[in-house]
Design a protein around this motif. Structure first.
Motif, short mmCIF file in Angstrom:
data_model
loop_
_atom_site.label_atom_id
_atom_site.label_comp_id
_atom_site.label_asym_id
_atom_site.label_seq_id
_atom_site.Cartn_x
_atom_site.Cartn_y
_atom_site.Cartn_z
N ARG A 73 -7.60 -9.34 2.61
CA ARG A 73 -8.34 -7.92 2.48
C ARG A 73 -7.93 -7.24 1.20
O ARG A 73 -6.48 -7.54 0.64
N LEU A 74 -8.80 -6.74 0.66
CA LEU A 74 -8.34 -5.96 -1.01
C LEU A 74 -8.59 -4.44 -0.53
O LEU A 74 -9.84 -4.18 0.10
N GLU A 75 -7.73 -3.83 -1.24
CA GLU A 75 -8.03 -2.24 -1.05
C GLU A 75 -7.57 -1.69 -2.31
O GLU A 75 -6.43 -1.91 -2.81
N MET A 76 -8.32 -0.71 -2.99
CA MET A 76 -7.80 0.05 -3.94
C MET A 76 -7.97 1.27 -4.00
O MET A 76 -9.25 1.81 -3.65
N HIS A 77 -6.95 2.28 -4.26
CA HIS A 77 -7.20 3.92 -4.38
C HIS A 77 -6.41 4.22 -5.47
O HIS A 77 -5.54 3.67 -6.04
N GLU A 78 -6.95 5.49 -5.81
CA GLU A 78 -5.94 6.20 -6.75
C GLU A 78 -5.46 7.51 -6.00
O GLU A 78 -6.18 8.28 -5.40
N THR A 79 -4.17 7.67 -6.48
CA THR A 79 -3.54 8.81 -5.98
C THR A 79 -2.97 9.88 -7.00
O THR A 79 -2.50 9.17 -8.21
N THR A 80 -2.88 10.98 -6.78
CA THR A 80 -2.18 12.12 -7.65
C THR A 80 -1.39 12.74 -6.78
O THR A 80 -1.47 13.33 -6.08
N GLN A 81 0.11 12.81 -7.39
CA GLN A 81 1.04 13.40 -6.67
C GLN A 81 1.43 14.59 -7.73
O GLN A 81 1.87 14.43 -8.90
N GLU A 82 1.51 15.80 -7.18
CA GLU A 82 1.88 16.84 -8.33
C GLU A 82 3.37 16.89 -8.13
O GLU A 82 4.26 16.20 -7.34
N ALA A 83 3.87 17.39 -9.18
CA ALA A 83 5.59 17.46 -9.53
C ALA A 83 6.05 18.25 -8.23
O ALA A 83 5.67 19.23 -7.76
N GLY A 84 7.10 17.71 -7.79
CA GLY A 84 7.94 18.47 -6.84
C GLY A 84 7.43 17.91 -5.60
O GLY A 84 7.84 18.30 -4.36
N ALA A 85 6.43 17.07 -5.30
CA ALA A 85 5.72 16.45 -3.93
C ALA A 85 6.88 15.65 -3.23
O ALA A 85 7.56 14.76 -3.87
N PRO A 86 6.92 15.87 -2.01
CA PRO A 86 7.76 15.00 -1.51
C PRO A 86 7.58 13.50 -1.38
O PRO A 86 6.13 13.31 -1.35
N HIS A 87 8.27 12.55 -1.40
CA HIS A 87 8.02 11.14 -1.43
C HIS A 87 6.97 10.68 -0.26
O HIS A 87 7.15 11.20 0.95
N GLU A 88 6.05 9.68 -0.41
CA GLU A 88 5.28 9.21 0.65
C GLU A 88 6.21 8.78 1.81
O GLU A 88 7.38 8.35 1.64
N PRO A 89 5.71 8.45 2.85
CA PRO A 89 6.39 8.06 4.02
C PRO A 89 6.88 6.44 3.60
O PRO A 89 6.34 5.68 2.65
N ILE A 90 8.12 6.08 3.94
CA ILE A 90 8.70 4.79 3.91
C ILE A 90 7.82 3.81 4.56
O ILE A 90 7.51 4.20 5.80
N GLY A 91 7.14 2.75 3.84
CA GLY A 91 6.35 1.85 4.38
C GLY A 91 6.64 0.22 4.50
O GLY A 91 7.43 0.03 3.66
N THR A 92 6.14 -0.22 5.47
CA THR A 92 6.42 -1.85 5.37
C THR A 92 5.09 -2.62 6.07
O THR A 92 4.58 -2.08 6.59
N HIS A 93 4.52 -3.37 5.04
CA HIS A 93 3.29 -3.82 5.36
C HIS A 93 3.22 -5.44 5.40
O HIS A 93 4.13 -6.02 4.54
N LEU A 94 2.14 -5.99 6.07
CA LEU A 94 1.87 -7.38 5.78
C LEU A 94 1.18 -7.71 4.27
O LEU A 94 1.10 -8.98 3.89
N HIS A 95 0.62 -6.76 3.68
CA HIS A 95 0.05 -6.97 2.55
C HIS A 95 0.95 -6.72 1.24
O HIS A 95 1.92 -6.10 1.59
N ASN A 96 0.69 -7.13 0.22
CA ASN A 96 1.30 -6.76 -1.26
C ASN A 96 0.65 -5.74 -1.82
O ASN A 96 -0.53 -5.37 -1.59
N GLU A 97 1.29 -4.86 -2.50
CA GLU A 97 0.95 -3.93 -3.20
C GLU A 97 1.40 -3.73 -4.71
O GLU A 97 2.45 -4.14 -5.07
#
Length: 152
Positions: A73-97
């Motif tokens: 599976r291939l997936e691509m996205h772009e994310t913008t985080q504003e200054a001071g944004a809380p970090h994304e949830p801690i994750g674990t996946h079967l895929h590589n990022e």
């Protein structure tokens, strides 16, 4: 002065990303919902509509589906985080990022190890690593995420 990676250099990394994905695919073979994902054809992919991905974080998907081989599976996205944004949830996946920072300063944390990334830097998280990424700068941070691995 730091030189940013251009799109040709990034595209040149794709064979390495696919090889890295094959490592995680061996133990996950047969898992996931490959039949429900579209097969990706060669082409150009424009960003999709904005999706709020948490407080002060917005993402745009470019492509998501199965490669023609049928096991990656291939997936691509772009994310913008504003200054001071809380970090994304801690994750674990079967895929590589893979993360390619376009602007700003972020910290990529993998298995408790914090690594600072600035525009032009590439970070990698292999399948199974606990990870998250956070804007630690005073301006917005924008980065691309490419995931390669078994369907989940």
């Amino acid at each position: 002065m730091r030189r940013s990676m251009d799109r040709r250099e990034f595209a040149g990394m794709m064979p390495a990303m696919l090889a890295m994905a094959a490592i995680g695919t061996q133990e996950a073979k047969g898992q996931g919902k490959a039949g429900s994902l579209p097969t990706i054809a060669s082409g150009v992919f424009k960003p999709g509509p904005a999706k709020v991905a948490g407080e002060k974080r917005v993402s745009h998907s470019y492509v998501s589906g199965m490669l023609a081989a049928g096991n990656l599976r291939l997936e691509m996205h772009e994310t913008t985080q504003e200054a001071g944004a809380p970090h994304e949830p801690i994750g674990t996946h079967l895929h590589n990022e893979l993360w390619l920072v376009r602007e700003g300063t972020v910290e990529l944390t993998t298995n408790g190890v914090v690594r600072r990334m600035e525009a032009g830097d590439v970070g990698i998280c292999v399948a199974g690593d606990k990870h998250f990424i956070q804007n630690v700068g005073s301006t917005q941070a924008t980065y691309f995420v490419v995931t390669v691995g078994p369907p989940e």
